[in-house]
Design a protein around this motif. Structure first.
Motif, PDB file in Angstrom:
ATOM      1  N   ARG A 165       2.355   8.275  14.930  1.00  0.00           N
ATOM      2  CA  ARG A 165       3.045   7.702  13.769  1.00  0.00           C
ATOM      3  C   ARG A 165       2.057   7.308  12.679  1.00  0.00           C
ATOM      4  NH1 ARG A 165       5.264   1.836  15.997  1.00  0.00           N
ATOM      5  NH2 ARG A 165       3.502   1.342  17.360  1.00  0.00           N
ATOM      6  N   GLN A 166       0.797   7.045  13.056  1.00  0.00           N
ATOM      7  CA  GLN A 166      -0.222   6.787  12.046  1.00  0.00           C
ATOM      8  C   GLN A 166      -0.680   8.087  11.389  1.00  0.00           C
ATOM      9  OE1 GLN A 166      -3.270   4.443  13.994  1.00  0.00           O
ATOM     10  NE2 GLN A 166      -1.728   3.092  14.908  1.00  0.00           N
ATOM     11  N   VAL A 167      -0.711   9.172  12.167  1.00  0.00           N
ATOM     12  CA  VAL A 167      -1.007  10.470  11.573  1.00  0.00           C
ATOM     13  C   VAL A 167       0.145  10.910  10.669  1.00  0.00           C
ATOM     14  CG1 VAL A 167      -1.430  12.912  12.079  1.00  0.00           C
ATOM     15  CG2 VAL A 167      -2.479  11.150  13.502  1.00  0.00           C
ATOM     16  N   ALA A 168       1.379  10.559  11.061  1.00  0.00           N
ATOM     17  CA  ALA A 168       2.553  10.961  10.277  1.00  0.00           C
ATOM     18  C   ALA A 168       2.528  10.379   8.879  1.00  0.00           C
ATOM     19  CB  ALA A 168       3.828  10.552  11.004  1.00  0.00           C
ATOM     20  N   ILE A 169       1.991   9.170   8.727  1.00  0.00           N
ATOM     21  CA  ILE A 169       1.936   8.583   7.390  1.00  0.00           C
ATOM     22  C   ILE A 169       1.014   9.393   6.494  1.00  0.00           C
ATOM     23  CG2 ILE A 169      -0.037   7.024   7.718  1.00  0.00           C
ATOM     24  CD1 ILE A 169       3.270   6.117   5.987  1.00  0.00           C
ATOM     25  N   PHE A 170       0.099  10.134   7.104  1.00  0.00           N
ATOM     26  CA  PHE A 170      -0.837  10.943   6.325  1.00  0.00           C
ATOM     27  C   PHE A 170      -0.112  12.096   5.644  1.00  0.00           C
ATOM     28  CE2 PHE A 170      -4.040  14.246   5.750  1.00  0.00           C
ATOM     29  CZ  PHE A 170      -5.056  13.530   5.135  1.00  0.00           C
ATOM     30  N   TYR A 171       0.728  12.835   6.396  1.00  0.00           N
ATOM     31  CA  TYR A 171       1.360  14.001   5.776  1.00  0.00           C
ATOM     32  C   TYR A 171       2.690  13.673   5.113  1.00  0.00           C
ATOM     33  CZ  TYR A 171       4.163  14.505  10.091  1.00  0.00           C
ATOM     34  OH  TYR A 171       5.003  14.282  11.157  1.00  0.00           O
ATOM     35  N   THR A 172       3.219  12.459   5.297  1.00  0.00           N
ATOM     36  CA  THR A 172       4.438  12.088   4.578  1.00  0.00           C
ATOM     37  C   THR A 172       4.153  11.313   3.301  1.00  0.00           C
ATOM     38  OG1 THR A 172       4.643  10.075   5.925  1.00  0.00           O
ATOM     39  CG2 THR A 172       5.866  12.024   6.659  1.00  0.00           C
ATOM     40  N   VAL A 173       2.977  10.709   3.176  1.00  0.00           N
ATOM     41  CA  VAL A 173       2.653   9.916   1.989  1.00  0.00           C
ATOM     42  C   VAL A 173       1.330  10.357   1.360  1.00  0.00           C
ATOM     43  CG1 VAL A 173       2.312   7.611   1.049  1.00  0.00           C
ATOM     44  CG2 VAL A 173       3.868   7.932   2.971  1.00  0.00           C
TER      45      VAL A 173
ATOM     46  N   LEU B 196       9.919  15.521   0.527  1.00  0.00           N
ATOM     47  CA  LEU B 196       9.369  15.161   1.829  1.00  0.00           C
ATOM     48  C   LEU B 196       9.093  13.668   1.931  1.00  0.00           C
ATOM     49  CD1 LEU B 196       8.172  16.125   4.578  1.00  0.00           C
ATOM     50  CD2 LEU B 196       5.988  16.367   3.400  1.00  0.00           C
ATOM     51  N   THR B 197       8.444  13.109   0.928  1.00  0.00           N
ATOM     52  CA  THR B 197       8.113  11.695   0.997  1.00  0.00           C
ATOM     53  C   THR B 197       9.325  10.807   0.779  1.00  0.00           C
ATOM     54  OG1 THR B 197       6.493  10.071   0.215  1.00  0.00           O
ATOM     55  CG2 THR B 197       7.500  11.469  -1.448  1.00  0.00           C
ATOM     56  N   THR B 198      10.322  11.286   0.014  1.00  0.00           N
ATOM     57  CA  THR B 198      11.522  10.485  -0.235  1.00  0.00           C
ATOM     58  C   THR B 198      12.434  10.441   0.985  1.00  0.00           C
ATOM     59  OG1 THR B 198      11.395  11.040  -2.585  1.00  0.00           O
ATOM     60  CG2 THR B 198      13.497  10.206  -1.786  1.00  0.00           C
ATOM     61  N   ILE B 199      12.382  11.427   1.837  1.00  0.00           N
ATOM     62  CA  ILE B 199      13.196  11.438   3.043  1.00  0.00           C
ATOM     63  C   ILE B 199      12.833  10.281   3.972  1.00  0.00           C
ATOM     64  CG2 ILE B 199      13.638  12.725   5.193  1.00  0.00           C
ATOM     65  CD1 ILE B 199      13.367  15.288   3.555  1.00  0.00           C
ATOM     66  N   THR B 200      11.569   9.907   4.005  1.00  0.00           N
ATOM     67  CA  THR B 200      11.089   8.950   5.008  1.00  0.00           C
ATOM     68  C   THR B 200      10.625   7.617   4.434  1.00  0.00           C
ATOM     69  OG1 THR B 200       8.879   9.933   4.874  1.00  0.00           O
ATOM     70  CG2 THR B 200      10.372  10.813   6.536  1.00  0.00           C
ATOM     71  N   VAL B 201       9.924   7.625   3.305  1.00  0.00           N
ATOM     72  CA  VAL B 201       9.226   6.420   2.856  1.00  0.00           C
ATOM     73  C   VAL B 201      10.163   5.303   2.381  1.00  0.00           C
ATOM     74  CG1 VAL B 201       7.559   5.519   1.187  1.00  0.00           C
ATOM     75  CG2 VAL B 201       7.121   7.678   2.351  1.00  0.00           C
ATOM     76  N   PRO B 202      11.180   5.551   1.529  1.00  0.00           N
ATOM     77  CA  PRO B 202      12.041   4.437   1.113  1.00  0.00           C
ATOM     78  C   PRO B 202      12.688   3.715   2.291  1.00  0.00           C
ATOM     79  CG  PRO B 202      12.401   6.329  -0.294  1.00  0.00           C
ATOM     80  CD  PRO B 202      11.524   6.797   0.820  1.00  0.00           C
ATOM     81  N   GLN B 203      13.139   4.454   3.285  1.00  0.00           N
ATOM     82  CA  GLN B 203      13.705   3.820   4.469  1.00  0.00           C
ATOM     83  C   GLN B 203      12.662   2.964   5.186  1.00  0.00           C
ATOM     84  OE1 GLN B 203      16.198   5.853   7.824  1.00  0.00           O
ATOM     85  NE2 GLN B 203      14.056   5.943   8.439  1.00  0.00           N
ATOM     86  N   MET B 204      11.427   3.486   5.299  1.00  0.00           N
ATOM     87  CA  MET B 204      10.373   2.726   5.957  1.00  0.00           C
ATOM     88  C   MET B 204      10.066   1.448   5.194  1.00  0.00           C
ATOM     89  SD  MET B 204       6.401   3.666   6.718  1.00  0.00           S
ATOM     90  CE  MET B 204       5.965   3.145   5.072  1.00  0.00           C
ATOM     91  N   LEU B 205      10.063   1.506   3.861  1.00  0.00           N
ATOM     92  CA  LEU B 205       9.788   0.319   3.062  1.00  0.00           C
ATOM     93  C   LEU B 205      10.859  -0.746   3.256  1.00  0.00           C
ATOM     94  CD1 LEU B 205       8.597   2.021  -0.258  1.00  0.00           C
ATOM     95  CD2 LEU B 205       7.182   0.857   1.442  1.00  0.00           C
ATOM     96  N   VAL B 206      12.098  -0.320   3.320  1.00  0.00           N
ATOM     97  CA  VAL B 206      13.193  -1.272   3.551  1.00  0.00           C
ATOM     98  C   VAL B 206      13.059  -1.905   4.934  1.00  0.00           C
ATOM     99  CG1 VAL B 206      15.681  -1.505   3.827  1.00  0.00           C
ATOM    100  CG2 VAL B 206      14.767  -0.124   1.967  1.00  0.00           C
ATOM    101  N   HIS B 207      12.779  -1.095   5.948  1.00  0.00           N
ATOM    102  CA  HIS B 207      12.642  -1.611   7.309  1.00  0.00           C
ATOM    103  C   HIS B 207      11.417  -2.507   7.454  1.00  0.00           C
ATOM    104  CE1 HIS B 207      15.296   1.677   9.381  1.00  0.00           C
ATOM    105  NE2 HIS B 207      15.957   0.913   8.550  1.00  0.00           N
ATOM    106  N   THR B 208      10.374  -2.251   6.668  1.00  0.00           N
ATOM    107  CA  THR B 208       9.163  -3.057   6.761  1.00  0.00           C
ATOM    108  C   THR B 208       9.428  -4.509   6.398  1.00  0.00           C
ATOM    109  OG1 THR B 208       7.771  -1.148   6.245  1.00  0.00           O
ATOM    110  CG2 THR B 208       6.798  -3.313   5.909  1.00  0.00           C
TER     111      THR B 208
ATOM    112  N   ILE C 275       0.835  -1.209   0.000  1.00  0.00           N
ATOM    113  CA  ILE C 275       0.000   0.000   0.000  1.00  0.00           C
ATOM    114  C   ILE C 275       0.869   1.258   0.000  1.00  0.00           C
ATOM    115  CG2 ILE C 275      -1.681   1.336   1.329  1.00  0.00           C
ATOM    116  CD1 ILE C 275      -2.870  -1.301   2.286  1.00  0.00           C
ATOM    117  N   VAL C 276       1.865   1.299   0.891  1.00  0.00           N
ATOM    118  CA  VAL C 276       2.710   2.487   0.998  1.00  0.00           C
ATOM    119  C   VAL C 276       3.554   2.662  -0.260  1.00  0.00           C
ATOM    120  CG1 VAL C 276       4.579   3.570   2.296  1.00  0.00           C
ATOM    121  CG2 VAL C 276       2.747   2.399   3.518  1.00  0.00           C
TER     122      VAL C 276
END
Length: 327
Positions: A271-279, A73-85, A30-31
């Motif tokens: 952290r669930q609200v954070a996914i809203f403004y980062t993705v 903004l989204t590239t700063i956080t999301v690729p790292q989160m996907l790898v960690h997931t 999804i992300v």
């Protein structure tokens, strides 16, 4: 002793978005899909804003800057989160964490300043249209953008330096990236100075653009009310509706996340609200501006036609070889 305890934390463990291991593949898909939509959509807006001659205006220059910010903004956080997931190792070094914190705060604050500049652009366009070209120029927009970058960068650097001097009692961060709130919660000592900065510098850097936006729209509302014209009201709504929706999406989550006392923090919800403004917000912004803006839709259609034509008639294409054979 405090200095020794602080230097023991050489890395942090990011706990991720949810604590449900069985949900990790679903979250990943999804992300990832939302991230790709956000990057592709904002990249298209940047391209058409700089390549289409009909969009060479200050408003679309600011819109292209907003799209660039959303990509960053989204590239700063999301690729790292996907790898960690999808990985067992979810560690991030202390220095990398501080760098991520600095860039995230800088880019996040910059988005509010750009929205304030766009609100001013809309105010002049609706309330003083005859002098619009004399007041709002590319040079003015460029100066506003550069000045805003300097302000938010200095503010974020100050925050990052203060965080490096905290004493942490652990290294498990209840988040999917290094943000100021979970790091303050992880501090062994009560970070009074940091909290004071959040409610002083935070108001100056984050809330002041929001107040400026409210003031701009209040003056637009007063001007429209004095006209007693339904046509003027419709024009104002069509001109400002996309911008208002983006402002509500951004500041609704920002105020919920940061502008409240640390005693009321709920890191699981944050952290669930954070996914809203980062993705979610970076994904929705290009859709909002393209679906509700005829000029952007037209520019995207012209770009698509150019790509189709270049693909059909380039020297090595199959269609071109067929045409040469027939000739």
């Amino acid at each position: 002793m405090a200095s020794r305890n602080r230097t023991e934390v050489t890395e942090f463990i990011l706990l991720g978005l949810f604590n449900w291991p069985e949900m990790q593949p679903i979250i990943f898909v999804i992300v990832l899909a939302m991230y790709l939509v956000a990057v592709i959509g904002n990249t298209l807006l940047v391209i058409v804003a700089h390549s289409d001659t009909k969009l060479q205006t200050p408003m679309y220059f600011l819109l292209s800057q907003l799209s660039f910010i959303d990509i960053f903004l989204t590239t700063i956080t999301v690729p790292q989160m996907l790898v960690h997931t999808m990985s067992v190792n979810r560690t991030i070094s202390f220095n990398h964490c501080m760098v991520q914190l600095f860039f995230f705060m800088t880019v996040g604050s910059m988005e509010g300043h750009l929205l304030a500049a766009m609100a001013y652009d809309r105010y002049v366009a609706l309330c003083d249209p005859l002098r619009y070209s004399a007041i709002v120029s590319h040079q003015l927009c460029l100066r506003i953008t550069l000045t805003s970058w300097v302000i938010v960068s200095l503010n974020s650097f100050l925050y990052s330096v203060l965080v490096t001097h905290l004493t942490f009692c652990g290294n498990q961060v209840t988040h999917f990236f290094c943000d100021i709130t979970p790091l303050l919660q992880l501090s062994f000592t009560r970070p009074v100075v940091n909290e004071m900065l959040i409610f002083t510098e935070g108001v100056a850097v984050v809330v002041s653009p929001f107040l400026f936006i409210l003031g701009s729209y209040a003056r637009i509302g007063v001007a429209i009310a004095r006209m007693h014209s339904v046509a003027a009201l419709r024009k104002a709504l069509s001109t400002c509706s996309s911008h208002i929706l983006v402002v509500l999406l951004l500041y609704g989550s920002v105020i919920r996340m940061y502008l409240r006392p640390s005693s009321s923090y709920d890191l699981d919800q944050d952290r669930q609200v954070a996914i809203f403004y980062t993705v979610v917000t970076p994904m929705l912004n290009p859709l909002i501006y393209s679906l509700r803006n005829q000029e952007v839709r037209g520019a995207l259609q012209r770009l698509g036609k150019k790509l189709c034509i270049s693909g059909n008639f380039q020297p090595g294409s199959q269609a071109n070889r067929k045409w040469q054979h027939i000739s």
